[in-house]
Design a protein around this motif. Structure first.
Motif, mmCIF file in Angstrom:
data_model
loop_
_atom_site.group_PDB
_atom_site.id
_atom_site.type_symbol
_atom_site.label_atom_id
_atom_site.label_comp_id
_atom_site.label_asym_id
_atom_site.label_seq_id
_atom_site.Cartn_x
_atom_site.Cartn_y
_atom_site.Cartn_z
ATOM 1 N N ALA A 25 0.842 -1.207 0.000
ATOM 2 C CA ALA A 25 0.000 0.000 0.000
ATOM 3 C C ALA A 25 0.873 1.251 0.000
ATOM 4 O O ALA A 25 0.636 2.182 -0.779
ATOM 5 C CB ALA A 25 -0.922 -0.018 1.214
ATOM 6 N N LYS A 26 1.888 1.277 0.860
ATOM 7 C CA LYS A 26 2.753 2.460 0.922
ATOM 8 C C LYS A 26 3.517 2.641 -0.380
ATOM 9 O O LYS A 26 3.764 3.758 -0.819
ATOM 10 C CB LYS A 26 3.743 2.334 2.071
ATOM 11 N N ILE A 65 2.598 1.823 -3.449
ATOM 12 C CA ILE A 65 1.878 2.275 -4.641
ATOM 13 C C ILE A 65 0.951 3.460 -4.394
ATOM 14 O O ILE A 65 0.602 4.154 -5.316
ATOM 15 C CB ILE A 65 1.172 1.129 -5.387
ATOM 16 N N LYS A 66 0.598 3.687 -3.106
ATOM 17 C CA LYS A 66 -0.324 4.805 -2.839
ATOM 18 C C LYS A 66 0.323 5.925 -2.024
ATOM 19 O O LYS A 66 -0.205 7.022 -1.941
ATOM 20 C CB LYS A 66 -1.560 4.304 -2.079
ATOM 21 N N LYS A 98 3.673 8.440 -0.614
ATOM 22 C CA LYS A 98 4.581 9.328 -1.333
ATOM 23 C C LYS A 98 5.872 8.588 -1.675
ATOM 24 O O LYS A 98 6.235 7.605 -1.019
ATOM 25 C CB LYS A 98 4.837 10.600 -0.535
ATOM 26 N N SER A 111 8.444 2.470 -3.170
ATOM 27 C CA SER A 111 7.712 3.613 -3.729
ATOM 28 C C SER A 111 8.385 4.173 -4.981
ATOM 29 O O SER A 111 7.743 4.862 -5.764
ATOM 30 C CB SER A 111 7.537 4.718 -2.681
ATOM 31 N N GLN A 162 6.848 3.971 -8.509
ATOM 32 C CA GLN A 162 5.896 4.963 -9.060
ATOM 33 C C GLN A 162 6.555 5.839 -10.122
ATOM 34 O O GLN A 162 5.881 6.502 -10.898
ATOM 35 C CB GLN A 162 5.362 5.861 -7.934
ATOM 36 N N TYR A 209 -4.888 -3.427 1.901
ATOM 37 C CA TYR A 209 -4.989 -1.981 2.183
ATOM 38 C C TYR A 209 -5.113 -1.128 0.914
ATOM 39 O O TYR A 209 -5.022 0.084 0.969
ATOM 40 C CB TYR A 209 -3.781 -1.494 2.987
ATOM 41 N N LEU A 210 -5.318 -1.769 -0.211
ATOM 42 C CA LEU A 210 -5.411 -0.979 -1.443
ATOM 43 C C LEU A 210 -6.844 -0.461 -1.647
ATOM 44 O O LEU A 210 -7.792 -1.113 -1.273
ATOM 45 C CB LEU A 210 -4.988 -1.812 -2.655
#
Ligand code: PGA
Length: 240
Positions: free
Chosen positions: A206-207, A209-210, A212, A220, A223, A239-240
């Protein structure tokens, strides 16, 4: 980023293997980036079982993401040993086309430069497969205050040492440092496929892809790449 959520591990492994087969079918001298760990085991088994129907590795070159410092290829916990036993000895790849960082090089700084230059001169990687650690690490790029761009030696976190101790006789025998591709090295691959399963990866996913883009969550950086496919199960996606 494309996110594919599959029902089970077999489907994840099959889709990942299909990506690899398709890459090599299209380009018989493809350059592959390969991970170790538990997650890709299913993909490697499918490759062994089915490669003869799909492709040949005769002209394929591979670069592994990382290796423990201090373990040579005879050590059963080294990634060199893992790759030989889990994949390379079962397929028709040529030994001279296999590249893994040398964890017992006399001069590790030199080895880092050498490995980075090899990837640059023989690459780029057409496709790179990645796992992710519960702390968000990719390769052995641990959470940090800055991005390490190129192949480098890294001090492993207590979290990673504990997570990987399951492969060793004791936690004390887990090496404290490793050599790994850096962030720019990883992002230089034309295509990235990341695999993850289980609740313990859900937060990192989750951290990554969603959240910062931060060196505190190494995943991350994906991204910043325009061709990433994430193949995960429902637990890792919770958590997505
Ligand atoms: P695992 O490791 O596949 O064994 O969970 C992934 C990683 O730590 O990168």
């Amino acid at each position: 980023m494309e996110v594919v959520i599959k029902d089970n591990y077999q489907e994840i492994s099959q889709l990942a293997a299909n990506y690899l087969f398709d890459t090599v079918k299209k380009k018989n001298d493809a350059v592959l980036g390969l991970p170790t760990g538990s997650t890709p085991l299913g993909m490697y088994q499918i490759i062994i079982d089915k490669y003869k129907d799909n492709c040949s590795f005769q002209n394929v070159r591979t670069f592994n993401l990382d290796e423990y410092v201090g373990l040579d290829k005879t050590n059963k916990c080294s990634y060199c040993y893992y790759m030989e036993n889990i994949l390379f000895s079962h397929i028709d790849i040529k030994e001279e086309n296999i590249y893994i960082p040398n964890g017992v090089a006399e001069n590790m700084e030199e080895e880092c430069r050498y490995y980075e230059n090899l990837i640059r001169s023989r690459g780029p990687m057409d496709i790179l497969f990645l796992g992710i650690g519960p702390n968000g690490h990719i390769g052995f790029n641990e959470p940090n205050y800055y991005f390490e761009p190129y192949t480098h030696v890294v001090k492993l976190t207590d979290n990673t040492i504990a997570a990987n101790s399951r492969f060793f006789d004791s936690i004390e025998s887990v090496p404290k440092t490793a050599i790994t591709m850096g962030m720019k090295t990883i992002l230089s691959a034309k295509k990235i496929v990341m695999l993850a399963t289980g609740h313990n990866k859900a937060e990192a996913i989750a951290k990554s892809i969603k959240g910062k883009v931060t060196p505190q969550v190494p995943g991350s950086v994906l991204q910043l790449h325009n061709n990433v496919t994430l193949i995960i199960d429902k637990d890792a996606a919770k958590y997505l």
